[in-house]
Design a protein around this motif. Structure first.
Motif, PDB file in Angstrom:
ATOM      1  N   VAL A  72      49.765  45.146  38.813  1.00  8.52           N
ATOM      2  CA  VAL A  72      49.395  43.743  38.890  1.00  8.52           C
ATOM      3  C   VAL A  72      48.674  43.431  39.893  1.00  8.52           C
TER       4      VAL A  72
ATOM      5  N   GLU B 130      45.615  40.811  39.744  1.00  9.64           N
ATOM      6  CA  GLU B 130      45.871  39.532  38.770  1.00  9.64           C
ATOM      7  C   GLU B 130      45.306  38.418  39.720  1.00  9.64           C
TER       8      GLU B 130
ATOM      9  N   LYS C 135      51.776  37.284  39.878  1.00  8.79           N
ATOM     10  CA  LYS C 135      52.331  37.499  38.600  1.00  8.79           C
ATOM     11  C   LYS C 135      53.449  38.884  38.914  1.00  8.79           C
TER      12      LYS C 135
END
Length: 306
Positions: free
Chosen positions: A90, A93, A182
């Motif tokens: 992630v 992100e 996230k």
């Protein structure tokens, strides 16, 4: 008229124990080697500027790597299920994710280098330049000298750890935008909570690296070779990481600082968990205080000839 006879405690070498506190009008031990002076001396050194440049460049190198290799898609995530965290999936992100990933890839080794460098080079370099005895003859009390150098070294180490996520946040905002952090396990932290949580991560990493700082500083008072002190601290830190990987040690690994080095992952969960970080910080502080005490005790009795 014959010259006045010096009292016994005033005679002897400047670097010999017990001769660093002369009685003179206006002399104040606390005013010798001010932190500002020591900080400016260390700031102007080439290795300080080089380390700052490396830590500043790392986020941009990661951005280029992600641009060339493509956005992480988590294909490797299933193959690394044994890891506690996998922030790489992630990383792009948001800026917060990118900053957390930068810390994740750096905490195990890269951030060890500035701590070992600043704390291991500080006293040994003075000895290698043959200027240590002249500092003590200024006269700077031994405890004051070590205290000033240790505080400045730890300050630069903390600055190095702060510099990396700050640059990563700025570069990540430009590359990926600002947004919530996230989590690879699902869920997210609100954008307003990410900066305090990242600050907590940096604080824990700094505390966990105090063991390396203690090792480097203690070795720095034992040798005239700066590279020996720096390299010795890095080597012993690596040995700790290797021992932590030996699962046969079982619960004995709980007493290794390396066992808790990624406990800061608990700070990036929706519900903040303190257990692992408290245990890791306690272990690190205990080792660090012992090593700092050994450095001060040994240096106070050492005959300085360099």
């Amino acid at each position: 008229m014959s010259a006045p006879v010096q009292p016994p405690e005033a005679r002897g070498k400047a670097g010999a124990p017990g001769t660093e506190h002369p009685e003179a009008a206006g002399y104040r031990a606390g005013r010798t080697l001010p932190l500002r002076v020591e900080a400016m001396r260390q700031l102007r050194r080439r290795r300080t500027l080089l380390m700052g440049g490396v830590l500043t460049a790392l986020p941009f190198i990661l951005i280029i790597a992600f641009a060339i290799g493509g956005t992480p898609d988590g294909e490797d995530g299933g193959g690394r299920g044994g890891n506690r965290i996998n922030l790489m999936d992630v990383a792009t992100e948001s800026a917060a994710n990118f900053a957390a990933t930068s810390l994740f890839v750096s905490a195990g080794f890269l951030l060890v280098i500035p701590v070992a460098l600043f704390c291991g080079d500080t006293v040994a370099s003075e000895a290698s330049w043959s200027s240590l005895r002249y500092l003590l003859a200024a006269p700077v009390p031994r405890t004051r000298l070590l205290w000033s150098k240790l505080v400045v070294a730890l300050g630069f180490s903390l600055a190095a750890m702060v510099l990396l996520p700050v640059v990563a946040l700025a570069a990540g905002t430009a590359a990926y935008g600002w947004g919530p952090l996230k989590l690879p396990t699902g869920g997210a932290l609100a954008a307003g909570d990410t900066v305090p949580r990242l600050a907590l991560v940096v604080a824990f990493i700094f505390v966990s690296q105090l063991v390396t700082a203690g090792l480097a500083f203690w070795l720095s008072t034992k040798t005239d070779a700066p590279l020996g002190a720096v390299g010795g601290a890095v080597f012993l830190t690596i040995v700790g990481n290797v021992l932590d990987a030996v699962t046969a040690l079982g619960s004995w690994r709980d007493f290794l600082p390396a066992h808790w080095q990624f406990a800061w992952a608990d700070a990036l969960q929706p519900e903040l968990e303190w257990g692992g970080m408290i245990k890791g910080a306690s272990i690190s502080l205990t080792y660090a205080l012992i090593l700092f005490a050994l450095a001060f005790r040994g240096f106070s009795r050492k005959d300085i000839v360099s």
